[in-house]
Design a protein around this motif. Sequence first.
Motif, PDB file in Angstrom:
ATOM      1  N   GLN A   1       4.988 -33.878 -21.075  1.00 52.58           N
ATOM      2  CA  GLN A   1       4.092 -34.956 -20.644  1.00 52.58           C
ATOM      3  C   GLN A   1       3.649 -34.681 -19.221  1.00 52.58           C
ATOM      4  N   ASN A   2       2.345 -34.688 -18.999  1.00 53.55           N
ATOM      5  CA  ASN A   2       1.786 -34.380 -17.673  1.00 53.55           C
ATOM      6  C   ASN A   2       2.425 -33.130 -17.072  1.00 53.55           C
TER       7      ASN A   2
ATOM      8  N   GLU B   1      -3.403 -30.834 -21.779  1.00 54.26           N
ATOM      9  CA  GLU B   1      -2.026 -31.353 -21.901  1.00 54.26           C
ATOM     10  C   GLU B   1      -1.071 -30.302 -22.459  1.00 54.26           C
TER      11      GLU B   1
END
Length: 403
Positions: free
Chosen positions: A27-28, A71
């Motif tokens: 994530q990120n 992503e």
Amino acid sequence: MAKLTISDLDVKGKKVLVRVDFNVPIQNGVINDDNRIVAALPTIKYIIEHGGKAILLSHLGRIKSEEDKKELSLRPVAERLSELLKQDVAFVPVNEGQELEDAIAKMQAGDVLVMENTRFQDIDNDFGKRESGNDPKLGEYWASLGDMFVNDAFGTAHRSHASNVGIATAMEAEGKPVAAGFLIEKEIKFLGNAVDNPEHPFITILGGAKVSDKIGVITNLIPKSDHILIGGGMAYTFMAAMGQNIGTSLFEADKVDLAKKLLDEAGDKLVLPVDTVVTKKFDKDAPARVASGDIQDDEMGMDIGPKTIELFKNTLKGAKTVVWNGPMGVFEMPRFAKGTLEIGRSLAALPDAITIVGGGDSTSAVKQLGIAPKLSHISTGGGASLRYLEGKPLPGIECISDK
Ligand code: ADP
Ligand code: MG
């Protein structure tokens, strides 16, 4: 026939293409769990230590748009791998073309390179999903980058993609070796032995949500197992088939006939719960009671009861091979985790049995309960291990050369 494995290969000075499973939760740009990267280390280190050049391919998530590419780059994974290996890892932000080919040409013995997410090939071209659709041209291109191919991605072994089957097919056509990495070798050893050649008594434990998910496993393992213990949500369809009231428990009306048929065929091989922890609401704090054959219309089964735990434990005594797929209850709620915990504990305590766990939720259950280290093998592939237990061929394993 036995499959070629990485330890059969002479990797010295060779460009070794390795399909790894780096499909980590991210994530990120932050990796939430690096288990899969850690799990790939033995194969990568083997290549480094034997003077090979490791060229790694993996998918990460699903790529449906340009947005997804931001992503789901493998760059953070390459960085984490570099920390774990304590050496530089080259990351190439593409997986096709001059930049990649130049980077490979520069590699020295012991170097490691990660190319960009193989599924970036699933969009933005005129050929459809080149990776997931196993475009043979893509497999041929990737194969042309190396001298040999090692498949170590068990999690995708049930799929035919360019980065496993495509590369393997092209490599074999050129007479280059295709071998299993250490992870796949271990899966074949444990799952393969259990399914094809188990030491008896062989007990299968099935649970989880649905009968329909596990039909293939039940039908394949009934003739091979000495007993099949059935718990979890799938048990209620069997109990209903035996004419018991199951209240509002999980139930698949269209599987009742099948359940009857299996009960007829398997006779006392199938062991079903004799009592059930029930509640009126699917809630972690809902009051619960034990029902022994008297589930009320407004009650639902959430876990196997204490007598069932004893029955299952007794049946497990003396087992030499155990395969477990599917939790015994709604183990995510502590109040309904006891059945899963107790069955896990008795598996861990079996003196000299091969104990194997497969399935995504079952794996999180045994990890959560802290018994994973006491079991012989925790299969790393959800869909792939189910497919294996169903006795169906896995394209990602079939494509590996025989010894
Ligand atoms: P796996 O991923 O190990 O193959 P499944 O996906 O088949 O297992 O099933 C796991 C799920 O089944 C868990 O989320 C668990 O809460 C659910 N489950 C188990 N027993 C019950 C039950 N009695 N009622 C509802 N859900 C259940
Ligand atoms: Mg699941």
